[in-house]
Design a protein around this motif. Structure first.
Motif, mmCIF file in Angstrom:
data_model
loop_
_atom_site.group_PDB
_atom_site.id
_atom_site.type_symbol
_atom_site.label_atom_id
_atom_site.label_comp_id
_atom_site.label_asym_id
_atom_site.label_seq_id
_atom_site.Cartn_x
_atom_site.Cartn_y
_atom_site.Cartn_z
ATOM 1 N N THR A 33 -6.648 2.269 -7.618
ATOM 2 C CA THR A 33 -6.667 2.046 -6.525
ATOM 3 C C THR A 33 -5.399 1.633 -5.372
ATOM 4 O O THR A 33 -4.591 1.504 -6.140
ATOM 5 C CB THR A 33 -7.792 0.917 -5.969
ATOM 6 O OG1 THR A 33 -7.525 -0.143 -6.446
ATOM 7 C CG2 THR A 33 -9.308 1.300 -6.639
ATOM 8 N N LEU A 34 -5.472 2.150 -4.283
ATOM 9 C CA LEU A 34 -4.566 1.897 -3.482
ATOM 10 C C LEU A 34 -3.590 0.268 -3.304
ATOM 11 O O LEU A 34 -2.542 0.192 -3.652
ATOM 12 C CB LEU A 34 -4.841 2.114 -1.918
ATOM 13 C CG LEU A 34 -3.824 2.138 -0.729
ATOM 14 C CD1 LEU A 34 -2.732 3.049 -1.034
ATOM 15 C CD2 LEU A 34 -4.425 2.209 0.666
ATOM 16 N N ASP A 35 -4.525 -0.699 -3.541
ATOM 17 C CA ASP A 35 -4.027 -2.075 -3.659
ATOM 18 C C ASP A 35 -3.306 -2.247 -4.636
ATOM 19 O O ASP A 35 -2.612 -3.344 -4.692
ATOM 20 C CB ASP A 35 -5.055 -2.929 -3.290
ATOM 21 C CG ASP A 35 -6.131 -2.921 -4.376
ATOM 22 O OD1 ASP A 35 -6.805 -1.989 -4.387
ATOM 23 O OD2 ASP A 35 -6.356 -4.071 -5.195
ATOM 24 N N THR A 36 -3.291 -1.507 -5.880
ATOM 25 C CA THR A 36 -2.622 -1.965 -7.214
ATOM 26 C C THR A 36 -1.157 -1.367 -7.081
ATOM 27 O O THR A 36 -0.333 -1.867 -8.176
ATOM 28 C CB THR A 36 -3.184 -1.461 -8.222
ATOM 29 O OG1 THR A 36 -3.215 0.037 -8.065
ATOM 30 C CG2 THR A 36 -4.749 -1.933 -8.300
ATOM 31 N N LEU A 37 -0.770 -0.645 -6.044
ATOM 32 C CA LEU A 37 0.462 -0.110 -5.888
ATOM 33 C C LEU A 37 1.526 -0.921 -5.296
ATOM 34 O O LEU A 37 1.296 -1.828 -4.831
ATOM 35 C CB LEU A 37 0.439 1.353 -5.328
ATOM 36 C CG LEU A 37 -0.415 2.502 -5.584
ATOM 37 C CD1 LEU A 37 -0.357 3.655 -4.699
ATOM 38 C CD2 LEU A 37 -0.234 2.755 -7.065
ATOM 39 N N GLU A 38 2.728 -0.573 -5.869
ATOM 40 C CA GLU A 38 3.935 -1.579 -5.295
ATOM 41 C C GLU A 38 4.840 -0.559 -4.237
ATOM 42 O O GLU A 38 5.684 0.230 -4.795
ATOM 43 C CB GLU A 38 4.976 -1.993 -6.402
ATOM 44 C CG GLU A 38 5.583 -3.193 -6.249
ATOM 45 C CD GLU A 38 6.672 -2.780 -5.455
ATOM 46 O OE1 GLU A 38 6.714 -3.191 -4.136
ATOM 47 O OE2 GLU A 38 7.925 -2.015 -5.913
ATOM 48 N N PRO A 39 4.485 -0.687 -3.071
ATOM 49 C CA PRO A 39 5.127 0.186 -2.016
ATOM 50 C C PRO A 39 6.704 0.446 -2.017
ATOM 51 O O PRO A 39 7.194 1.416 -1.993
ATOM 52 C CB PRO A 39 4.639 -0.308 -0.549
ATOM 53 C CG PRO A 39 3.411 -1.104 -0.804
ATOM 54 C CD PRO A 39 3.734 -1.799 -2.253
ATOM 55 N N THR A 40 7.425 -0.604 -2.082
ATOM 56 C CA THR A 40 8.838 -0.744 -2.029
ATOM 57 C C THR A 40 9.417 0.051 -3.227
ATOM 58 O O THR A 40 10.174 1.046 -2.844
ATOM 59 C CB THR A 40 9.452 -1.960 -2.150
ATOM 60 O OG1 THR A 40 8.933 -2.963 -0.902
ATOM 61 C CG2 THR A 40 10.837 -2.065 -1.970
ATOM 62 N N SER A 41 8.997 -0.159 -4.373
ATOM 63 C CA SER A 41 9.571 0.528 -5.706
ATOM 64 C C SER A 41 9.096 2.120 -5.277
ATOM 65 O O SER A 41 10.078 3.033 -5.938
ATOM 66 C CB SER A 41 9.245 0.244 -6.853
ATOM 67 O OG SER A 41 9.755 -1.294 -7.100
ATOM 68 N N PHE A 42 8.024 2.440 -4.999
ATOM 69 C CA PHE A 42 7.403 3.676 -4.621
ATOM 70 C C PHE A 42 8.406 4.557 -3.923
ATOM 71 O O PHE A 42 8.752 5.542 -3.826
ATOM 72 C CB PHE A 42 5.871 3.895 -4.369
ATOM 73 C CG PHE A 42 5.329 4.937 -4.013
ATOM 74 C CD1 PHE A 42 5.576 6.084 -4.714
ATOM 75 C CD2 PHE A 42 4.272 4.927 -2.877
ATOM 76 C CE1 PHE A 42 5.011 7.550 -4.438
ATOM 77 C CE2 PHE A 42 3.740 6.424 -2.645
ATOM 78 C CZ PHE A 42 4.344 7.267 -3.300
ATOM 79 N N ARG A 43 8.623 3.892 -2.786
ATOM 80 C CA ARG A 43 9.450 4.513 -1.747
ATOM 81 C C ARG A 43 10.990 4.803 -2.475
ATOM 82 O O ARG A 43 11.484 5.755 -2.031
ATOM 83 C CB ARG A 43 9.685 3.537 -0.311
ATOM 84 C CG ARG A 43 10.634 4.104 0.696
ATOM 85 C CD ARG A 43 11.157 3.002 1.471
ATOM 86 N NE ARG A 43 11.871 1.945 0.901
ATOM 87 C CZ ARG A 43 12.086 0.808 1.165
ATOM 88 N NH1 ARG A 43 11.523 0.228 2.274
ATOM 89 N NH2 ARG A 43 12.982 -0.080 0.515
ATOM 90 N N GLN A 44 11.438 3.855 -3.068
ATOM 91 C CA GLN A 44 12.866 3.997 -3.567
ATOM 92 C C GLN A 44 12.746 5.361 -4.742
ATOM 93 O O GLN A 44 13.735 5.836 -4.760
ATOM 94 C CB GLN A 44 13.379 2.749 -4.210
ATOM 95 C CG GLN A 44 13.422 1.602 -3.353
ATOM 96 C CD GLN A 44 14.593 2.120 -2.111
ATOM 97 O OE1 GLN A 44 14.079 2.462 -1.300
ATOM 98 N NE2 GLN A 44 15.923 1.924 -2.596
ATOM 99 N N ALA A 45 11.857 5.359 -5.581
ATOM 100 C CA ALA A 45 11.498 6.389 -6.360
ATOM 101 C C ALA A 45 11.746 7.781 -5.513
ATOM 102 O O ALA A 45 12.267 8.731 -6.147
ATOM 103 C CB ALA A 45 10.422 6.387 -7.078
ATOM 104 N N VAL A 46 11.166 7.875 -4.496
ATOM 105 C CA VAL A 46 10.833 9.049 -3.690
ATOM 106 C C VAL A 46 12.291 9.389 -3.048
ATOM 107 O O VAL A 46 12.666 10.430 -2.799
ATOM 108 C CB VAL A 46 9.756 9.057 -2.608
ATOM 109 C CG1 VAL A 46 9.702 10.438 -1.859
ATOM 110 C CG2 VAL A 46 8.308 8.793 -3.447
#
Length: 343
Positions: free
Chosen positions: A314-327
């Motif tokens: 689910t959405l709440d399990t993601l880590e937004p900062t590292s996700f953004r950096q990967a993109v």
């Protein structure tokens, strides 16, 4: 990411950097300041908003027909295999590409046991349009599929938005692959359809599970006896021998622009048979087997994320900062491969 029952993906870690091909300058011609400017356009809030929207679409969609499974297979695989959704995500992906003014088409291909629809959009190259840089992600998902693979689909949409603001020598092609979870079907059919096509595929990047990160010691699993970071706080960039120069380029770009922790993994030869196919679990595989240069970007899925193929992805399990950096790293990489951005 496609499940391989009883098989684990190994992480060879930074020790494999010595296997990266450096026969030519790694970042020859790179305009790092311009690449950093492109990457900075990736918006983390927009990315997470896209993930939330796509997750909601999966919740509302009807599940795919899995009646082709035998009774024995259904008894063993009904969860999650009879809880896969895809139709509404394909519609969303196509609509978003069209809103950006891109050339968009559905690649509908019939076959057993189902017809597939790959969603394809392009930014035409200015001086070398016959040379293609491809970025792809599968859009089918089990349950809500926040990490697997809504993160990859959201990355495709955000990268299309960012990169469509610039011009590049080569064509950049965005592909949403269908039915990855039932055996890499969409990507396999895409690659088969490319046989005899006059264009040249310069490089490919495939996203599958790129949003789950944790710094907790012991959170990253691997096969026994193989070196790996103990914490799942890195992006794995997986290549084979043919693609090793591209992995070196990603590593060098990340080192120069300081996005995040990246661990390259290199499979010998075309990757086939390497530790029982442990590095061939997603849509990069058909490209490898055809001899194309392709990289697999992943957080390593079930070797880190216990929610893999479960209702808890689910959405709440993601880590937004590292996700953004990967993109952001992906944006810089694609811009570099495409010969741009042009001044």
């Amino acid at each position: 990411m496609r499940a391989l029952r009883g098989v684990k993906c190994c992480l060879l870690g930074a020790a494999l950097l010595g296997l990266l091909s450096c026969s030519k300058p790694v970042l020859e011609g790179a305009r790092l300041e311009a690449l950093a400017a492109v990457a900075s356009q990736v918006d983390g809030e927009r990315l997470m908003g896209l993930v939330a929207e796509i997750v909601d679409v999966h919740r509302q969609d009807s599940v795919a027909d899995c009646s082709f499974l035998s009774e024995a297979q259904r008894a063993r695989l009904e969860k999650p295999f009879c809880h896969l959704t895809r139709n509404k995500t394909a519609e969303l992906l196509q609509a978003r590409f069209e809103q950006l003014g891109l050339s968009v088409r559905r690649q509908e291909m019939a076959g057993t046991p189902f017809t597939t629809n790959n969603i394809i959009a392009e930014i035409p190259g200015t001086t070398k349009p016959e040379e293609v840089v491809l970025v792809g992600a599968h859009y089918d998902a089990f349950f809500e599929g926040a990490d697997d693979n809504t993160t990859g689909v959201a990355a495709l949409v955000e990268l299309a938005r960012v990169l469509s603001q610039y011009k590049f020598e080569r064509t950049i092609r965005f592909v949403g692959f269908d039915f990855e979870e039932f055996g890499l079907v969409g990507s396999s059919r895409y690659v088969e359809a490319q046989n005899g096509v006059s264009e040249r595929l310069v490089a490919s990047a495939i996203f599958d599970c790129i949003g789950y990160y944790t710094s907790k010691p012991g959170s990253q699993a691997s096969l026994p006896g193989l070196p790996t970071p103990s914490a799942g706080d890195f992006l794995a960039v997986i290549a084979n021998d043919t693609s090793s120069q591209r992995a070196a380029e990603v590593y060098a770009l990340n080192d120069a622009l300081k996005f995040m922790k990246v661990v390259p993994l290199i499979a010998p030869r075309d990757g086939a048979g390497f530790l029982t196919g442990n590095l061939m679990r997603s849509d990069h595989t058909p490209f490898w087997l055809r001899g194309d240069e392709a990289l697999f970007f992943t957080d390593t899925a079930d070797f880190r994320n216990s929610n893999y193929h479960k209702e808890t992805d689910t959405l709440d399990t993601l880590e937004p900062t590292s996700f953004r950096q990967a993109v952001r790293l992906s944006a810089a990489t694609l811009a570099f491969w495409a010969g741009g951005p042009q001044p």
